[in-house]
Design a protein around this motif. Structure first.
Motif, PDB file in Angstrom:
ATOM      1  N   VAL A  59       0.711  -1.323  -0.345  1.00 45.77           N
ATOM      2  CA  VAL A  59       0.057   0.067   0.423  1.00 45.77           C
ATOM      3  C   VAL A  59       0.575   1.348  -0.172  1.00 45.77           C
ATOM      4  CG1 VAL A  59      -1.512   1.372   1.159  1.00 45.77           C
ATOM      5  CG2 VAL A  59      -1.711  -1.212   1.042  1.00 45.77           C
ATOM      6  N   ASP A  60       1.568   1.524   0.549  1.00 49.08           N
ATOM      7  CA  ASP A  60       2.748   2.249   1.054  1.00 49.08           C
ATOM      8  C   ASP A  60       3.428   2.805  -0.255  1.00 49.08           C
ATOM      9  OD1 ASP A  60       2.642   4.113   2.590  1.00 49.08           O
ATOM     10  OD2 ASP A  60       3.681   2.925   3.860  1.00 49.08           O
ATOM     11  N   ARG A  63       0.903   4.016  -3.045  1.00 54.88           N
ATOM     12  CA  ARG A  63       0.976   5.344  -2.575  1.00 54.88           C
ATOM     13  C   ARG A  63       1.285   6.711  -3.294  1.00 54.88           C
ATOM     14  NH1 ARG A  63      -0.425   7.614   3.538  1.00 54.88           N
ATOM     15  NH2 ARG A  63       1.406   6.316   4.098  1.00 54.88           N
ATOM     16  N   PRO A 133      -2.474  14.350  -1.570  1.00 54.19           N
ATOM     17  CA  PRO A 133      -2.070  13.038  -0.978  1.00 54.19           C
ATOM     18  C   PRO A 133      -3.735  12.496  -0.905  1.00 54.19           C
ATOM     19  CG  PRO A 133      -0.797  14.870  -0.077  1.00 54.19           C
ATOM     20  CD  PRO A 133      -2.161  15.562  -0.874  1.00 54.19           C
ATOM     21  N   SER A 136      -5.410  11.082  -3.469  1.00 49.83           N
ATOM     22  CA  SER A 136      -4.922   8.804  -3.892  1.00 49.83           C
ATOM     23  C   SER A 136      -5.728   8.564  -3.021  1.00 49.83           C
ATOM     24  CB  SER A 136      -3.014   9.345  -3.246  1.00 49.83           C
ATOM     25  OG  SER A 136      -2.633  10.511  -4.663  1.00 49.83           O
ATOM     26  N   ALA A 137      -5.465   8.840  -1.618  1.00 48.16           N
ATOM     27  CA  ALA A 137      -5.652   7.989  -0.752  1.00 48.16           C
ATOM     28  C   ALA A 137      -7.720   8.179  -1.105  1.00 48.16           C
ATOM     29  CB  ALA A 137      -6.753   8.896   1.233  1.00 48.16           C
ATOM     30  N   ILE A 140      -7.275   5.314  -4.119  1.00 44.84           N
ATOM     31  CA  ILE A 140      -6.790   4.050  -3.755  1.00 44.84           C
ATOM     32  C   ILE A 140      -7.750   3.021  -2.411  1.00 44.84           C
ATOM     33  CG2 ILE A 140      -4.812   2.621  -2.289  1.00 44.84           C
ATOM     34  CD1 ILE A 140      -3.233   5.580  -3.003  1.00 44.84           C
ATOM     35  N   LEU A 264      -6.415  -0.086   6.180  1.00 46.91           N
ATOM     36  CA  LEU A 264      -5.878   0.553   4.858  1.00 46.91           C
ATOM     37  C   LEU A 264      -6.337   2.208   5.246  1.00 46.91           C
ATOM     38  CD1 LEU A 264      -5.409   0.933   2.144  1.00 46.91           C
ATOM     39  CD2 LEU A 264      -7.779   0.890   1.398  1.00 46.91           C
ATOM     40  N   ARG A 265      -7.694   2.465   5.905  1.00 42.20           N
ATOM     41  CA  ARG A 265      -7.727   3.835   6.174  1.00 42.20           C
ATOM     42  C   ARG A 265      -7.265   4.424   6.929  1.00 42.20           C
ATOM     43  NH1 ARG A 265     -12.700   5.237   5.175  1.00 42.20           N
ATOM     44  NH2 ARG A 265     -12.355   6.774   6.622  1.00 42.20           N
ATOM     45  N   LEU A 268      -3.917   5.815   5.083  1.00 37.18           N
ATOM     46  CA  LEU A 268      -3.913   6.558   4.230  1.00 37.18           C
ATOM     47  C   LEU A 268      -4.347   7.361   4.934  1.00 37.18           C
ATOM     48  CD1 LEU A 268      -6.021   4.687   1.041  1.00 37.18           C
ATOM     49  CD2 LEU A 268      -2.942   5.036   1.208  1.00 37.18           C
TER      50      LEU A 268
END
Length: 269
Positions: A59-60, A63, A133, A136-137, A140, A264-265, A268
């Protein structure tokens, strides 16, 4: 600190409080180093992405890909598990450092090297041209599959020019708009409505006019507010609203989805 340095042989390996060295004995691919004209060669965006594939979580890494292909730059502390207090140090309206196509081509050239598998997986979910950002969040959270805590949406385009129909051009204030997330095949856009940038009366009025003109040109806009993005229950409603407009059904059969979505939340947001 320390600055991470790549050297071509074990005999050049040194460590100090200022830098630490990594040994890479193979010939570097063409154009993977950028000359800063002050005595240094630094990793290109493509090489950086590939190097981080063996160090970051999936995930990183995704991102990071959004940032490298986007028009913003976050502080280093935004990567990893550190929770930022704000995005006050983020820079916006920058030229993207690379594109998904260039990242993909570079990873393909590194076939057989450590990190290729994770980099390739990450590229499945990366989109060019994110503007922040939070955009993007939002993307994703929507596009990752259920097993990773996302909602399995098709990839949108981001901040691409959307040209209203010719009939609208006679009355529109603009000849084009940009939508944060846009699914052309569904005539659907999702807009992140940050309280930071859209709180004054003029911005609110302009956003309303914009949504109306896009609607008249056949594009429906779903607005996502801070409250909806940061509250899981509210975000679930937004995801289902978007799915309905796409004539899709969200059927979550993965028993670990709730846990994965929460993780995930946390990462992010």
């Amino acid at each position: 600190m320390p600055v991470e340095v790549t050297v071509s042989s074990m005999k050049f390996r040194r460590s100090s409080q200022v830098f630490k060295t990594h040994v890479f004995t193979e010939i570097m691919p063409d154009r993977c180093l950028v000359n800063t004209n002050d005595g240094f060669l630094v990793a290109s965006a493509e090489l950086c992405f590939f190097q981080m594939a063996s160090q970051l979580t999936l995930v990183d890494l995704i991102r990071l890909g959004y940032e490298l292909c986007g028009s913003y730059s976050t502080p280093k502390r935004m990567l990893g598990n550190d929770v930022p207090s704000a995005f006050s140090n983020t820079k916006y309206n920058l030229k993207p450092l690379t594109t998904k196509k260039r990242l993909t081509a570079f990873v393909e050239r590194m076939s057989g090297k450590h990190g290729v598998k994770r980099a390739s997986r990450a590229l499945e979910y990366i989109v060019d041209d994110s503007g922040s950002p939070m955009e993007s969040a939002l993307a994703i959270l929507l596009v990752l599959p259920f097993r990773l805590g996302g909602y399995g949406f098709p990839l949108p385009s981001m901040n691409r020019v959307v040209d209203p129909k010719a009939i609208m051009k006679r009355s529109s204030n603009k000849h084009y708009y940009k939508c944060d997330l846009f699914w052309r095949e569904f005539g659907l856009a999702a807009e992140y409505d940050s309280a930071l940038h859209h709180s004054d009366a003029k911005s609110i009025a302009n956003d309303s006019i914009r949504r109306g003109e896009l609607a008249l040109s056949g594009i429906e806009v779903v607005t996502v507010t801070d409250k909806q993005l940061y509250r899981a229950e509210e975000f679930d409603k937004v995801a289902r609203q978007l799915a309905t407009k796409m004539k899709r059904r969200i059927q979550i059969k993965n028993a670990k989805f709730t846990t994965k979505h929460r993780e995930l939340r946390d990462l992010l947001l």
